[in-house]
Design an enzyme around this catalytic site. Structure first.
Site, mmCIF file in Angstrom:
data_model
loop_
_atom_site.group_PDB
_atom_site.id
_atom_site.type_symbol
_atom_site.label_atom_id
_atom_site.label_comp_id
_atom_site.label_asym_id
_atom_site.label_seq_id
_atom_site.Cartn_x
_atom_site.Cartn_y
_atom_site.Cartn_z
ATOM 1 N N LEU A 1 0.889 -1.274 -0.001
ATOM 2 C CA LEU A 1 -0.025 -0.107 0.042
ATOM 3 C C LEU A 1 0.898 1.431 0.067
ATOM 4 C CD1 LEU A 1 -2.744 -1.051 2.490
ATOM 5 C CD2 LEU A 1 -2.664 -1.575 -0.205
ATOM 6 N N CYS A 2 2.224 1.073 -0.392
ATOM 7 C CA CYS A 2 3.029 2.477 -0.402
ATOM 8 C C CYS A 2 2.901 3.042 -1.804
ATOM 9 C CB CYS A 2 4.225 1.618 -0.251
ATOM 10 S SG CYS A 2 5.708 2.955 0.444
ATOM 11 N N HIS A 3 2.957 4.345 -1.659
ATOM 12 C CA HIS A 3 3.061 5.291 -2.907
ATOM 13 C C HIS A 3 4.279 5.140 -3.594
ATOM 14 C CE1 HIS A 3 -0.604 6.736 -0.964
ATOM 15 N NE2 HIS A 3 -1.095 6.980 -1.952
ATOM 16 N N ASP B 1 24.060 -11.374 3.207
ATOM 17 C CA ASP B 1 24.087 -12.351 2.022
ATOM 18 C C ASP B 1 25.566 -12.424 1.510
ATOM 19 O OD1 ASP B 1 23.143 -13.833 -0.290
ATOM 20 O OD2 ASP B 1 23.998 -11.974 -1.330
ATOM 21 N N MET C 1 9.135 5.011 4.632
ATOM 22 C CA MET C 1 9.145 3.520 4.164
ATOM 23 C C MET C 1 10.185 3.461 3.208
ATOM 24 S SD MET C 1 6.921 2.219 5.945
ATOM 25 C CE MET C 1 7.192 0.589 5.491
ATOM 26 N N GLU C 2 10.662 4.254 2.749
ATOM 27 C CA GLU C 2 11.863 4.379 1.702
ATOM 28 C C GLU C 2 13.067 4.083 2.424
ATOM 29 O OE1 GLU C 2 8.369 5.173 -0.817
ATOM 30 O OE2 GLU C 2 9.143 6.183 1.145
#
Length: 159
Positions: free
Chosen positions: A75-77, A128, A113-114
């Site tokens: 739901l992130c733009h 990793d 969020m970014e």
């Protein structure tokens, strides 16, 4: 308490409409850490890991991740980022690498969020690249440090 914005009155998930919001300068800063064995830390610090420059690759991975956040978080733009800065701090005493990501935009929704996604992907990239020698690395302390701009104004984490 503030209502959750990603659910309609029937409880169904939806992407928030930001169309009427003013475009403003928005900034977010997030951080997180990865702790490893001292021998692994030495490989990272010295740039001698078998897969190459761990910190350099993690930096690029963080930048790439910030640009793909809307593809990962349902739901992130999608946001046109204007700046992404990635910093690493190496603490030999605790064999810990801290990553801090600062994201900026001029837009209608924030970039928290970014920044958080950039930190997580940077730390996952370190894991990793080093897992062949240390599967016990621990990623933690991922959090938003601050956000600026927008209707809700500024916020800075306590402490």
């Amino acid at each position: 308490m503030t209502q959750l914005t990603h659910f309609d009155t029937a409880g169904q998930a939806h992407m928030v409409d930001v169309g009427d919001k003013a475009s403003t300068h928005r900034v977010a800063v997030a951080t997180g850490t990865i702790t490893m064995q001292p021998a692994t830390f030495t490989l990272v610090r010295d740039g001698s890991a078998k897969k190459g420059d761990v910190i350099g690759i993690a930096r690029v991975a963080a930048i790439m991740a910030t640009k793909r956040t809307a593809d990962l978080i349902p739901l992130c733009h999608p946001i046109g980022l204007t700046k992404v800065a990635v910093e690493f701090a190496l603490d030999e005493a605790t064999a810990t690498v801290a990553c801090t990501v600062r994201t900026e935009t001029r837009g209608q929704t924030g970039v928290e969020m970014e920044a958080l996604t950039g930190v997580q992907v940077a730390l996952l990239t370190i894991y990793d690249m080093c897992k062949a020698v240390d599967r016990g690395m621990v990623i933690g302390n991922v959090k938003l440090l601050e956000k600026h701009g927008g209707k809700s104004g500024d916020w800075v984490a306590a402490g």
